[in-house]
Design a protein around this motif. Structure first.
Motif, PDB file in Angstrom:
ATOM      1  N   HIS B  19      38.304  41.370  40.958  1.00 29.29           N
ATOM      2  CA  HIS B  19      38.307  41.648  39.523  1.00 29.29           C
ATOM      3  C   HIS B  19      39.544  41.070  38.846  1.00 29.29           C
ATOM      4  CE1 HIS B  19      37.757  44.873  36.122  1.00 29.29           C
ATOM      5  NE2 HIS B  19      37.649  43.654  35.698  1.00 29.29           N
ATOM      6  N   THR B 246      38.713  41.372  31.213  1.00 24.87           N
ATOM      7  CA  THR B 246      38.135  40.900  32.469  1.00 24.87           C
ATOM      8  C   THR B 246      37.842  39.406  32.362  1.00 24.87           C
ATOM      9  OG1 THR B 246      37.167  43.050  32.984  1.00 24.87           O
ATOM     10  CG2 THR B 246      36.109  41.115  33.971  1.00 24.87           C
ATOM     11  N   LEU B 379      32.834  46.267  39.734  1.00 27.96           N
ATOM     12  CA  LEU B 379      34.094  46.276  38.987  1.00 27.96           C
ATOM     13  C   LEU B 379      33.927  47.175  37.770  1.00 27.96           C
ATOM     14  CD1 LEU B 379      33.743  44.323  36.288  1.00 27.96           C
ATOM     15  CD2 LEU B 379      33.961  42.501  38.004  1.00 27.96           C
TER      16      LEU B 379
END
Lengths: 391, 391
Positions: B19, B246, B379
């Motif tokens: 991640h 992200t 994630l």
């Protein structure tokens, strides 16, 4: 290199010592910096006032200092403009490039002209009341795109997109109804915090100055996309801002009472000293004067716009721009958009002997404006100029 | 001071080595800088990678470098995360303050969920077709206020304003219908020039990553002000962004085919490799899970949103944020706003035994989301948390 000059200004200049608008300019081969205009000259403020706050590519560092600093600097510029200046501090406006003067934070566009909103309502909703129920209660507005605010003189590339057709299915291509909107823009110098509305009487503590705006509009794209969330790609491709920012203090002589407002606005929109501005706008299309919109007829005042924009607790930042929306008068000769001048394309305009409705590639539009200056005479706001490039 | 540490991460962590989201964090008494998260630790990238690009108060300096740099840095972070790091480069997520990770350029909000648009249409126009004619032809969107995007954890002050009443005349006061909108936000890292649309297949060259968004909405203010130019004060008071961004590359395992689109979109919206994202969102209201909106059902893809946003030649800048609009599924348990969950306030929600419709002062909403991770497992996107403070 120690020669000194005194700038001479004709008495009828729109850029006399009572005006002194600011810009960001770029002398040949040099970094951009802040200047003030007197006549046809630019005073380099980083040199003339010996202050690095002006050796910056935008007015933001100066504007964020707040109104006391703005007044002090304006007084120092006035003294400098009346003195002999080092030759290195003076440039001809014709010898430099002008940049976008402000790093824009958020851009909000209002819809504050009763004549404009009425005309648009008549065209778009011919069967109904021209004004929607909310219009006389609040200054209707929306957020535009800050990242595509460009400086006067930038070519405007004709936008392409989904265009409304009569069939109900869109087609795709370059806009066929490319339009202008002549507006006045207000630039926030000193911001405000989240949860702290700006009351109408605090306007001058936050607003640094004004500039002309052309909010280019693609009417066919806008007509197809605009429900239910408002204008998006029909506006976002470009908005032109004048290179010159006129300090609010230069416009005190232009203040006039507002037109009557019925119904009486809610308390947060009232202002004992409310004022409009007697600014006369001119729109030239390919060199022909086609309209003279009167800002004095605007229904909602600049202070009401700012009070409304922040009444929900919205914060503001240095560089935020809010514009009036299209300035239109009651007469056809006073309309601020081609949509209105050509009545939705149905009443062509005679342009140098040719019947025209919307903008063709190669067309150039120049919007200028003047206002009474302090001490008599007039001042000229910086022009907004743009030429249409093909898609 | 030369001690070194190795960060241990449980196998089921949502912040494992596949991640590595980015943040801007502020260790006690120190200046903000860029970090990457592994487990419950933050790696200080300015220290770990010895690069001043990360000693910055936003991700913008890094993001503007473009996709090759993003990939190289992500690989270097992965190597560092697997190594022993200087103890000075590692902080506990609980020991630091997280700042807004991005200096926002423009903020655009779309309306890309078919289930959400259908539900809103049914409520607001019960007599007509739920979808307006343009909805299946283009991703409807509008500009929101960039200056009031705040980081997760910021209190949300209840906005006041003109509220729609049944009488046709507005009243004024704090919003009585304060709502959430659970959304996914996409952050432009590498911008684009005026006149250069971003085609669907160039998405990953421009978009740096994703973050969760709560687009707080005052439905009574919005209902009164919103015609004809769309939402303004009903939205502009605050939008919350997660502290963690992200990277797009962390979501390759989450890519799924889009739902079918009828009619077939115009060519500029087509994409041979079009994808949606299998992201499962959770909405907790005062600690109770009230909805699980599925991003996988979104009608318009992220690449279609960006292609549409720029097809008119609009430029983009590092830090531009565009959000999906409310994520809703077909079922009541999957709706992304209280407006939908309570069906316009008519069907109260049982919240810990109390019947509720919109947000009260003191309420806290936490939006989280998870997705499949590369190499297995899952994630967790950074949460979006906000508590309502009184007006």
């Amino acid at each position: 290199m120690n020669s000194r000059v005194h700038i001479e200004v004709p008495a009828d200049s729109g850029f006399g010592p009572a005006h002194l608008p600011y810009c960001v300019f770029r002398p040949l081969g040099e970094a951009p910096r802040v200047g003030a205009r007197l006549g046809d000259s630019i005073i380099d403020l980083a040199v003339a006032l010996d202050d690095p706050m002006f050796a910056q590519p935008s007015l933001n560092a100066f504007m964020t200092q707040g109104p006391q600093c703005w007044r002090e600097i304006r007084e120092r510029v006035r003294v400098a403009a009346d003195s002999e200046l080092p030759a290195t501090a003076v440039h001809s406006v014709r010898a430099v490039r002008l940049d976008l003067p402000v790093e824009i934070g958020d851009y909000v566009d209002f819809y504050a002209s009763l004549d404009h909103a009425t005309a648009m309502g008549r065209m778009l909703r011919p069967a109904g009341e021209p004004l929607l129920p909310n219009w006389r209660h609040l200054p209707v507005g929306y957020h535009g795109r800050a990242g595509t605010v460009v400086v006067s003189g930038t070519d405007i590339i004709r936008p392409q997109g989904q265009r409304r057709t009569d069939s109900g299915t869109p087609d795709f291509g370059p806009s066929r109804r490319l339009d202008i909107e002549a507006e006045l823009g207000f630039i926030v110098g000193a911001g405000s915090e989240l949860g702290r509305p700006i009351e109408t009487d605090a306007f001058a503590e936050h607003v640094f100055g004004v500039a002309l705006v052309n909010d280019w509009s693609a009417r066919d794209i806008q007509a197809w996309e605009g429900q239910p969330l408002g204008p998006f790609l029909g506006k976002s491709f470009a908005t032109t801002l004048s290179a010159w920012v006129t300090p609010l203090d230069a416009l005190t002589e232009a203040r006039i009472p507002l037109p009557p407002q019925h119904p009486e606005p809610l308390p947060y929109l009232r202002d004992d000293e409310s004022w409009g501005l007697d600014i006369r706008v001119r729109i030239e299309w390919n060199g022909q004067l086609v309209s003279t919109p009167p800002f004095r007829r605007m229904y909602w005042s600049p202070a009401q716009m700012l009070a409304h924009m922040t009444v929900n607790g919205t914060s503001t930042r240095t560089g935020d721009l809010f514009a009036s929306g299209t300035i239109s008068g009651a007469d056809r000769s006073e309309r601020g958009s081609l949509m209105e001048m050509s009545w939705g394309g149905t009443e062509p305009i005679d342009l140098n002997g040719v019947q025209r409705t919307f903008l063709d590639d190669g067309d150039e539009v120049v919007i200028t404006a003047s206002a009474p200056a302090v001490g008599g005479g007039h001042l000229e706001l910086g022009e907004v100029r743009g030429r249409i490039a093909s898609a």
